[in-house]
Design an enzyme around this catalytic site. Sequence first.
Site, PDB file in Angstrom:
ATOM      1  N   GLY A  77      -1.155 -10.612  45.212  1.00 18.94           N
ATOM      2  CA  GLY A  77      -1.217 -11.011  44.273  1.00 18.94           C
ATOM      3  C   GLY A  77      -2.113 -11.554  42.546  1.00 18.94           C
ATOM      4  O   GLY A  77      -2.922 -10.464  42.771  1.00 18.94           O
ATOM      5  N   ILE A 132       7.208  -9.718  51.124  1.00 22.22           N
ATOM      6  CA  ILE A 132       6.043 -10.093  52.086  1.00 22.22           C
ATOM      7  C   ILE A 132       7.538 -11.291  53.053  1.00 22.22           C
ATOM      8  O   ILE A 132       7.891 -11.001  53.775  1.00 22.22           O
ATOM      9  CB  ILE A 132       5.288 -10.672  52.911  1.00 22.22           C
ATOM     10  CG1 ILE A 132       4.083  -9.517  51.614  1.00 22.22           C
ATOM     11  CG2 ILE A 132       4.604 -11.331  53.406  1.00 22.22           C
ATOM     12  CD1 ILE A 132       3.185 -10.364  51.031  1.00 22.22           C
ATOM     13  N   HIS A 144      -7.860 -16.244  54.571  1.00 22.41           N
ATOM     14  CA  HIS A 144      -7.701 -15.377  53.841  1.00 22.41           C
ATOM     15  C   HIS A 144      -7.352 -14.193  54.838  1.00 22.41           C
ATOM     16  O   HIS A 144      -8.013 -12.631  53.501  1.00 22.41           O
ATOM     17  CB  HIS A 144      -7.803 -15.370  53.009  1.00 22.41           C
ATOM     18  CG  HIS A 144      -6.477 -14.969  51.576  1.00 22.41           C
ATOM     19  ND1 HIS A 144      -6.935 -15.737  49.921  1.00 22.41           N
ATOM     20  CD2 HIS A 144      -6.079 -14.142  51.850  1.00 22.41           C
ATOM     21  CE1 HIS A 144      -5.747 -15.259  49.660  1.00 22.41           C
ATOM     22  NE2 HIS A 144      -5.111 -14.132  50.218  1.00 22.41           N
TER      23      HIS A 144
HETATM   24  P1  NDP Z   1       6.850 -10.737  46.039  1.00 18.63           P
HETATM   25  O1  NDP Z   1       7.082 -10.467  44.679  1.00 18.63           O
HETATM   26  O2  NDP Z   1       7.924  -9.100  46.634  1.00 18.63           O
HETATM   27  O3  NDP Z   1       7.466 -11.986  46.371  1.00 18.63           O
HETATM   28  C1  NDP Z   1       7.335 -13.122  46.012  1.00 18.63           C
HETATM   29  C2  NDP Z   1       8.925 -14.224  46.702  1.00 18.63           C
HETATM   30  O4  NDP Z   1       8.633 -15.310  45.549  1.00 18.63           O
HETATM   31  C3  NDP Z   1      10.078 -13.173  45.294  1.00 18.63           C
HETATM   32  O5  NDP Z   1      10.459 -13.346  46.355  1.00 18.63           O
HETATM   33  C4  NDP Z   1      10.336 -14.933  44.910  1.00 18.63           C
HETATM   34  O6  NDP Z   1      11.562 -15.173  44.468  1.00 18.63           O
HETATM   35  C5  NDP Z   1       9.473 -15.907  45.043  1.00 18.63           C
HETATM   36  N1  NDP Z   1       9.572 -17.046  44.409  1.00 18.63           N
HETATM   37  C6  NDP Z   1       8.541 -16.919  42.251  1.00 18.63           C
HETATM   38  N2  NDP Z   1       9.284 -17.917  42.189  1.00 18.63           N
HETATM   39  C7  NDP Z   1       9.853 -18.763  43.426  1.00 18.63           C
HETATM   40  C8  NDP Z   1       9.750 -19.938  43.127  1.00 18.63           C
HETATM   41  N3  NDP Z   1       9.886 -20.784  41.892  1.00 18.63           N
HETATM   42  N4  NDP Z   1      10.521 -20.921  43.858  1.00 18.63           N
HETATM   43  C9  NDP Z   1      10.269 -20.002  45.313  1.00 18.63           C
HETATM   44  N5  NDP Z   1      10.023 -19.532  45.520  1.00 18.63           N
HETATM   45  C10 NDP Z   1       9.581 -18.101  44.655  1.00 18.63           C
HETATM   46  O7  NDP Z   1       5.620 -10.558  46.127  1.00 18.63           O
HETATM   47  P2  NDP Z   1       5.307  -9.923  47.825  1.00 18.63           P
HETATM   48  O8  NDP Z   1       5.697 -11.315  48.833  1.00 18.63           O
HETATM   49  O9  NDP Z   1       5.540  -8.666  47.609  1.00 18.63           O
HETATM   50  O10 NDP Z   1       3.814 -11.203  47.959  1.00 18.63           O
HETATM   51  C11 NDP Z   1       4.421 -12.611  47.794  1.00 18.63           C
HETATM   52  C12 NDP Z   1       2.822 -13.441  48.031  1.00 18.63           C
HETATM   53  O11 NDP Z   1       2.024 -12.923  48.691  1.00 18.63           O
HETATM   54  C13 NDP Z   1       1.052 -13.143  46.527  1.00 18.63           C
HETATM   55  O12 NDP Z   1       2.123 -12.956  45.557  1.00 18.63           O
HETATM   56  C14 NDP Z   1       0.122 -13.501  47.379  1.00 18.63           C
HETATM   57  O13 NDP Z   1       0.101 -14.996  46.255  1.00 18.63           O
HETATM   58  C15 NDP Z   1       1.002 -13.339  49.094  1.00 18.63           C
HETATM   59  N6  NDP Z   1      -0.156 -12.432  49.418  1.00 18.63           N
HETATM   60  C16 NDP Z   1      -0.773 -13.144  50.781  1.00 18.63           C
HETATM   61  C17 NDP Z   1      -1.827 -12.407  51.179  1.00 18.63           C
HETATM   62  C18 NDP Z   1      -2.510 -12.984  52.541  1.00 18.63           C
HETATM   63  O14 NDP Z   1      -3.489 -12.425  52.267  1.00 18.63           O
HETATM   64  N7  NDP Z   1      -2.418 -14.451  53.107  1.00 18.63           N
HETATM   65  C19 NDP Z   1      -1.760 -10.722  51.569  1.00 18.63           C
HETATM   66  C20 NDP Z   1      -0.632 -10.457  50.312  1.00 18.63           C
HETATM   67  C21 NDP Z   1       0.404 -11.457  49.406  1.00 18.63           C
HETATM   68  P3  NDP Z   1      12.719 -14.398  43.607  1.00 18.63           P
HETATM   69  O15 NDP Z   1      12.577 -13.036  43.966  1.00 18.63           O
HETATM   70  O16 NDP Z   1      13.862 -15.741  44.320  1.00 18.63           O
HETATM   71  O17 NDP Z   1      12.314 -15.246  42.529  1.00 18.63           O
HETATM   72  C1  DGY Z   2      -2.784 -10.530  48.242  1.00 23.39           C
HETATM   73  O1  DGY Z   2      -2.592  -9.266  48.025  1.00 23.39           O
HETATM   74  O2  DGY Z   2      -2.551 -11.215  47.087  1.00 23.39           O
HETATM   75  C2  DGY Z   2      -3.681 -10.930  48.940  1.00 23.39           C
HETATM   76  O3  DGY Z   2      -3.724 -12.603  49.105  1.00 23.39           O
HETATM   77  C3  DGY Z   2      -4.609 -10.118  49.395  1.00 23.39           C
HETATM   78  O4  DGY Z   2      -4.095  -8.850  50.137  1.00 23.39           O
END
Ligand code: NDP
Ligand code: DGY
Length: 328
Positions: free
Chosen positions: A85, A165, A293
Amino acid sequence: MHTAQKIMKVFITRRIPQEGLKILSQAGVCKVSLWDSDEPVSRAELLKGVAGAHGLLCLLSDKIDTEVLDAAGPNLKVISTLSVGFDHMAMDEIKKRGVRVGYTPDVLTDATAELTVALLLATARRLPEGVVEVINGGWSTWKPLWLCGYGLSGSTVGVIGLGRIGMAIARRLKPFGVKKLLYSGRTDKSYAAEVEGEYVPLDTLVSESDFVVVSCALTPDTQGLCNKQFFCKMKNTAVFINTSRGAVVNQEDLYRALSSGQIACAGLDVTTPEPLPTDHPLLTLKNCVVLPHIGSATYSTRGIMAELSANNLLAGLQGTDMPSELKF
Ligand code: NDP
Ligand code: DGY
């Protein structure tokens, strides 16, 4: 003839796994100063530590804004965040200054998807409540109507943000007997075919799903996305799970939805703020499970994240290709 190589200055905002520190010390190109604590660096120490730095290795809890960039000054070439993120960073300002950014996608996908499934099951099947009942003597006998929850078999699951994810979560949930997998986002994904995912408008996903799982990035468009109108459209029996960022959810509206029986229960790995104050209303609800988290918190994942962020930083310092550069 060799010209003497200038040693560059790097500031790291927290104690990180040794794997990352080792890479930086062995590279011999930078002098590292580290906020050597498990607790966050204060704003004053951050501004002091970053002054004159060529590289900054930061965490998602550090707000990297104009003030920090100004404090760093013109030497700054690279910011490497130990996270996928990047909503904690002022991307426009960073871009304006030509600073490169490294991040840690992919390497934490499995750990985060696994935690999301664990949270979903714990919430839907009321595991924390059950554990407390065992400890406090509330377990009197086997009771047909006691501690019943919701199962995945035959259900409809809706994933908001089928990215790295989101897709890994869908892959893990399908074998539980999920009947329909819906997803929403900005674009249809061809890879969704693997989980028989159906791209639907957000409203359809919210109203038809038994489990709503939020795994999108936090952006201006997704901030506050899960609000009163959103929860009103959900089924009274539906389970809400968020492992993306706390700010995607309006927590007052979630509290009302949970306490009024508008939705069945919620599992959150992320909140606003973090940590959530111990007197927060959400923590008074039995049907709300809150984790601190820990999505990516496995020993090996955190070690690999540290390695990747160190290698991103070195590449930024040396002007070479980064293993994971954020293109923005
Ligand atoms: P990706 O960039 O692969 O996925 C992000 C997704 O968000 C995409 O599929 C995108 O869809 C979607 N998105 C963006 N804008 C919108 C919108 N307006 N409406 C709906 N969907 C939308 O990132 P990751 O999967 O690697 O990570 C996702 C998030 O998970 C990170 O940004 C972070 O905030 C969170 N995270 C949390 C963790 C934790 O510890 N809880 C650990 C790791 C990550 P589209 O492609 O259609 O735009
Ligand atoms: C991230 O990577 O964005 C998570 O929130 C923590 O790993």
